[in-house]
Design a protein around this motif. Structure first.
Motif, PDB file in Angstrom:
ATOM      1  N   LYS A 292       0.849  -1.201   0.000  1.00  0.00           N
ATOM      2  CA  LYS A 292       0.000   0.000   0.000  1.00  0.00           C
ATOM      3  C   LYS A 292       0.877   1.242   0.000  1.00  0.00           C
ATOM      4  N   GLU A 293       0.361   2.289  -0.621  1.00  0.00           N
ATOM      5  CA  GLU A 293       1.082   3.569  -0.640  1.00  0.00           C
ATOM      6  C   GLU A 293       1.026   4.162   0.769  1.00  0.00           C
ATOM      7  N   VAL A 294       2.150   4.666   1.243  1.00  0.00           N
ATOM      8  CA  VAL A 294       2.174   5.268   2.578  1.00  0.00           C
ATOM      9  C   VAL A 294       1.610   6.681   2.487  1.00  0.00           C
ATOM     10  N   GLN A 295       0.570   6.958   3.287  1.00  0.00           N
ATOM     11  CA  GLN A 295      -0.079   8.270   3.256  1.00  0.00           C
ATOM     12  C   GLN A 295       0.271   9.067   4.509  1.00  0.00           C
ATOM     13  N   PRO A 296       0.688  10.343   4.357  1.00  0.00           N
ATOM     14  CA  PRO A 296       0.912  11.168   5.551  1.00  0.00           C
ATOM     15  C   PRO A 296      -0.391  11.370   6.320  1.00  0.00           C
ATOM     16  N   VAL A 297      -0.290  11.414   7.638  1.00  0.00           N
ATOM     17  CA  VAL A 297      -1.478  11.512   8.494  1.00  0.00           C
ATOM     18  C   VAL A 297      -1.536  12.873   9.186  1.00  0.00           C
ATOM     19  N   VAL A 298      -0.383  13.382   9.581  1.00  0.00           N
ATOM     20  CA  VAL A 298      -0.306  14.649  10.326  1.00  0.00           C
ATOM     21  C   VAL A 298       0.456  15.668   9.482  1.00  0.00           C
ATOM     22  N   PHE A 299      -0.059  16.889   9.432  1.00  0.00           N
ATOM     23  CA  PHE A 299       0.592  17.951   8.650  1.00  0.00           C
ATOM     24  C   PHE A 299       0.947  19.129   9.549  1.00  0.00           C
ATOM     25  N   CYS A 300       2.059  19.785   9.245  1.00  0.00           N
ATOM     26  CA  CYS A 300       2.354  21.037   9.927  1.00  0.00           C
ATOM     27  C   CYS A 300       3.280  21.875   9.049  1.00  0.00           C
ATOM     28  N   GLY A 301       3.319  23.174   9.331  1.00  0.00           N
ATOM     29  CA  GLY A 301       4.184  24.072   8.580  1.00  0.00           C
ATOM     30  C   GLY A 301       5.539  24.184   9.265  1.00  0.00           C
ATOM     31  N   MET A 302       6.615  24.205   8.472  1.00  0.00           N
ATOM     32  CA  MET A 302       7.959  24.415   9.029  1.00  0.00           C
ATOM     33  C   MET A 302       8.562  25.659   8.377  1.00  0.00           C
ATOM     34  N   PHE A 303       8.962  26.600   9.204  1.00  0.00           N
ATOM     35  CA  PHE A 303       9.511  27.863   8.708  1.00  0.00           C
ATOM     36  C   PHE A 303      10.858  28.124   9.371  1.00  0.00           C
ATOM     37  N   PRO A 304      11.831  28.696   8.616  1.00  0.00           N
ATOM     38  CA  PRO A 304      13.097  29.047   9.268  1.00  0.00           C
ATOM     39  C   PRO A 304      12.900  30.279  10.152  1.00  0.00           C
ATOM     40  N   VAL A 305      13.543  30.310  11.326  1.00  0.00           N
ATOM     41  CA  VAL A 305      13.457  31.474  12.213  1.00  0.00           C
ATOM     42  C   VAL A 305      14.028  32.699  11.485  1.00  0.00           C
ATOM     43  N   LEU A 320      17.084  15.163   3.430  1.00  0.00           N
ATOM     44  CA  LEU A 320      16.465  14.267   4.408  1.00  0.00           C
ATOM     45  C   LEU A 320      15.479  13.334   3.715  1.00  0.00           C
ATOM     46  N   ARG A 321      14.804  13.865   2.687  1.00  0.00           N
ATOM     47  CA  ARG A 321      13.813  13.041   1.993  1.00  0.00           C
ATOM     48  C   ARG A 321      14.474  11.946   1.150  1.00  0.00           C
ATOM     49  N   LEU A 322      15.753  12.151   0.786  1.00  0.00           N
ATOM     50  CA  LEU A 322      16.483  11.087   0.093  1.00  0.00           C
ATOM     51  C   LEU A 322      16.476   9.823   0.932  1.00  0.00           C
ATOM     52  N   ASN A 323      16.491  10.013   2.269  1.00  0.00           N
ATOM     53  CA  ASN A 323      16.585   8.881   3.192  1.00  0.00           C
ATOM     54  C   ASN A 323      15.257   8.445   3.753  1.00  0.00           C
ATOM     55  N   ASP A 324      14.219   9.260   3.598  1.00  0.00           N
ATOM     56  CA  ASP A 324      12.921   8.932   4.195  1.00  0.00           C
ATOM     57  C   ASP A 324      11.818   9.396   3.258  1.00  0.00           C
ATOM     58  N   ALA A 325      11.329   8.474   2.429  1.00  0.00           N
ATOM     59  CA  ALA A 325      10.319   8.849   1.424  1.00  0.00           C
ATOM     60  C   ALA A 325       8.922   8.939   2.021  1.00  0.00           C
ATOM     61  N   SER A 326       8.791   8.645   3.327  1.00  0.00           N
ATOM     62  CA  SER A 326       7.441   8.600   3.910  1.00  0.00           C
ATOM     63  C   SER A 326       6.942   9.966   4.362  1.00  0.00           C
ATOM     64  N   PHE A 327       7.762  11.014   4.242  1.00  0.00           N
ATOM     65  CA  PHE A 327       7.205  12.330   4.540  1.00  0.00           C
ATOM     66  C   PHE A 327       7.216  13.192   3.277  1.00  0.00           C
ATOM     67  N   SER A 328       6.204  14.057   3.159  1.00  0.00           N
ATOM     68  CA  SER A 328       6.063  14.868   1.950  1.00  0.00           C
ATOM     69  C   SER A 328       6.235  16.332   2.319  1.00  0.00           C
ATOM     70  N   PHE A 329       6.569  17.180   1.336  1.00  0.00           N
ATOM     71  CA  PHE A 329       6.666  18.613   1.624  1.00  0.00           C
ATOM     72  C   PHE A 329       6.354  19.420   0.375  1.00  0.00           C
ATOM     73  N   GLU A 330       5.784  20.589   0.591  1.00  0.00           N
ATOM     74  CA  GLU A 330       5.552  21.539  -0.500  1.00  0.00           C
ATOM     75  C   GLU A 330       5.701  22.946   0.072  1.00  0.00           C
ATOM     76  N   THR A 331       6.085  23.904  -0.776  1.00  0.00           N
ATOM     77  CA  THR A 331       6.321  25.261  -0.267  1.00  0.00           C
ATOM     78  C   THR A 331       5.012  25.938   0.104  1.00  0.00           C
ATOM     79  N   GLU A 332       5.057  26.764   1.125  1.00  0.00           N
ATOM     80  CA  GLU A 332       3.904  27.598   1.494  1.00  0.00           C
ATOM     81  C   GLU A 332       4.440  28.912   2.059  1.00  0.00           C
TER      82      GLU A 332
END
Length: 605
Positions: A292-305, A320-332
């Motif tokens: 099964k495709e792994v689906q993200p369950v929890v979302f949050c925004g990450m911003f540099p200080v 980091l995503r090279l090593n862990d394909a189970s988390f997704s990210f997009e710009t906001e």
């Protein structure tokens, strides 16, 4: 090529901190996988964060050679699986690659929630389960009581459970003998078309993506042209080997064996856990079940200080995503916090780990917005748009409330184990979080509670609250049970009548007022005073549900009046009042980054 009858594939199932990684260390040491000089504590946990927290994040495998009492040398393939619920799918794939499991239970703590969840998965895979009662040398150990618990709760025979202490090395020889005698050898036709399960993958800066495989049928060797049936890509294998736990290359892996392959793959995302690998020519026609495709369950925004570090954050998340394909990210982008990323995670622990790795390994200072879950929104038909369904990841994208027909939120089924004295507080916590009680049973002196809970109430601060009210004794495990309709609203926070998008959240109408009041009180203490009054409000749509006012910094304009007529003082105060009103109209409220960080950590108190 090892004879099938001499191979044993097994995993270790245990709750967090019941001694799983320590037992793996002792097995490696006992069978001579590493010399005394090469050994280190938790040798299979190769991230600092794993060692510090005492948890396993990535599944690891190791091949050991053990000469049993019958004089034969067996090949033991040990899978050290993660214990946490966030990585349940990885655990299920690791278990599917084995024929048996060591069930490790702490002699002082007994059976815990995650032990139960993973052992049931193991039973579903028809595994032979070998119970091991660990830490028997502790002063609080009650091995006979735990033996009874295993039989009562899990329902498996524990009369021959091995009594051991992984730390002291007690019972290790008995465990190895039990693996050889009780766990069955793997089955598999070595002349059939290749069929291998992709159990896990990770990124190596020198080798590219390293793929952990369990060969179900056929043989995999260097130079084979293979395809990934679910991913739809094909690759040329350039390296075949196994971990002992050092990397060792071999000519081939046959059915029943576990090892790794590399094929010059650049991204972990191409190697999906659970995929089926077969040859391009004359390969298997059917993929293995359970993918099964792994689906993200929890979302949050990450911003540099520091806004100038946005590009550095982009590079860090990409690496980091090279090593862990189970988390997704997009710009906001956020009016308050600038540019950042909206990231999706498997759960709260996964979020915490990614955040900590970004801070440590890439030296990033981050602001993380409050975690939210995915909502399904049914929109009604309007004059311009047809009726439609959308998945909402970010509260800032909340549609016009007049168009919302229905909002569905994810629910979970939670199993909580707790000593009897904390039961009342835990039941109250679950009720406060809109929980529905399904079951309450007693095993020995401990209660097992089953609740249905909305996931957005759990991601907020449930786990921290549970641990604090039970002094760390309660254990918690959950599984998702789908979406249900909820009376949910978007709560906006307004500072000086301007909405602050980073602080908006989706909450249940019943708790909106309490949560809004709490947030306003926090911000009142955190935002520094300005020269004008600042209202801090929580609102649902146009209705304000909570308000606090930050008092203005005042200058005593009447200080220079030594007596005289009162009208002179009034005139000065009126002039000041007009100036403050004008200032409030045109003035900007600067909210310091520390205030944001503290406000977003609201649930951690």
């Amino acid at each position: 090529m090892t004879d099938l009858a001499l191979i044993r594939n097994f995993s270790i199932i245990a709750h967090i901190d019941h001694g799983k990684s320590t037992l793996a260390d002792r097995l490696i040491q006992f069978t001579g996988g590493l010399t005394e000089r090469e050994m280190s504590a938790q040798v299979l946990d190769n991230m600092d964060i794993e060692k510090e927290r005492g948890i396993t994040i990535k599944a690891q495998t190791v091949r050991l050679n053990y000469t049993a009492k019958d004089g034969l040398t067996y090949q033991l393939n040990l899978m050290d699986t993660p214990g946490h619920v966030d990585f349940a799918y990885e655990v299920s794939r690791s278990l599917a690659a084995c024929e048996g499991a060591l069930l490790v239970v702490d002699a002082a703590q007994g059976v815990e929630a995650q032990t139960l969840a993973n052992v049931y998965q193991s039973i579903e895979h028809d595994h032979e389960i070998v119970p091991v009662i660990n830490k028997i040398d502790l002063p609080a150990a009650e091995p006979e009581q735990v033996r009874k618990e295993i039989e009562d709760i899990i329902g498996i025979d524990a009369s021959e459970a091995v009594l051991a202490s992984a730390k002291s090395g007690i019972g290790i020889a008995e465990i190895l003998e039990a693996i050889v005698t009780k766990i069955p050898p793997p089955k598999g036709d070595r002349d059939a078309p290749l069929k291998a399960m992709l159990v896990d993958s990770w990124y190596d800066p020198y080798l590219g993506v390293v793929i952990l495989v369990r060969v179900i049928a056929g043989t995999i060797r260097k130079g084979l042209h293979v395809k990934f049936m679910q991913g739809g890509t094909d690759h040329l294998i350039d390296r075949v080997g196994f971990m002992s736990p050092k990397i060792e290359q071999t000519k081939e892996l046959a059915a029943g064996e576990i090892g790794f392959i590399t094929a010059q793959i650049k991204e972990v995302a191409q190697a999906k856990v659970g995929d089926t690998i077969t040859t391009v020519k004359n390969g298997a026609t059917e993929a293995l079940a359970g993918f099964k495709e792994v689906q993200p369950v929890v979302f949050c925004g990450m911003f540099p200080v520091d806004a100038a570090e946005f590009e550095k954050l982009r590079d860090s998340i990409g690496k980091l995503r090279l090593n862990d394909a189970s988390f997704s990210f997009e710009t906001e982008s956020s009016a308050a916090l600038g540019f950042g990323f909206r990231c999706g995670f498997l759960g709260l622990l996964h979020l915490e780990i990614i955040q900590e790795r970004l801070t440590r390994e890439y030296d990033m200072d981050l602001i993380t917005t409050a975690p939210s879950v995915v909502y399904r929104i049914q929109l009604n038909k309007s004059r311009t748009d047809p009726a439609q369904e959308l998945m909402l990841h970010n509260p800032a994208d909340y549609p016009d409330p007049s168009r919302i027909e229905q909002i569905d939120e994810p629910w979970i089924k939670a199993t909580i184990y707790t000593p009897d004295e904390y039961l009342g507080s835990i039941l109250k916590l679950c009720q406060d979080r809109r929980g529905i009680q399904l079951d309450l049973t007693y095993v020995g002196g401990r209660a097992q509670i089953t609740y249905e809970l909305p996931l957005n109430e759990v991601v907020f601060d449930f786990y921290d609250r549970l641990k604090s009210i039970s002094r760390g004794y309660a254990s918690f495990d959950y599984e998702q049970i789908g979406l249900r309709e909820g009376d949910l609203v978007k709560m906006s926070i307004l500072v000086n009548n301007e909405p602050v998008d980073a602080l908006s959240m989706i909450v249940h109408r019943g708790v909106a007022e309490a949560r809004g009041r709490h947030m306003c009180e926090r911000l009142k203490d955190l935002i520094p005073r300005h020269l004008f009054k600042i209202p801090v409000q929580a609102a649902i749509g146009g209705k304000v549900i909570a308000r606090e006012t930050i008092a203005a910094m005042r200058k005593d304009v009447t200080a220079k009046c030594y007596g005289g007529d009162i009208s002179r003082k009034k005139k000065l105060l009126d002039k000041q009042k007009k100036g403050k009103a004008k200032m409030r109209e045109y003035g900007n409220v600067s909210i310091p980054q520390e205030a944001f960080i503290a406000a977003l950590r609201m649930g951690e108190e």
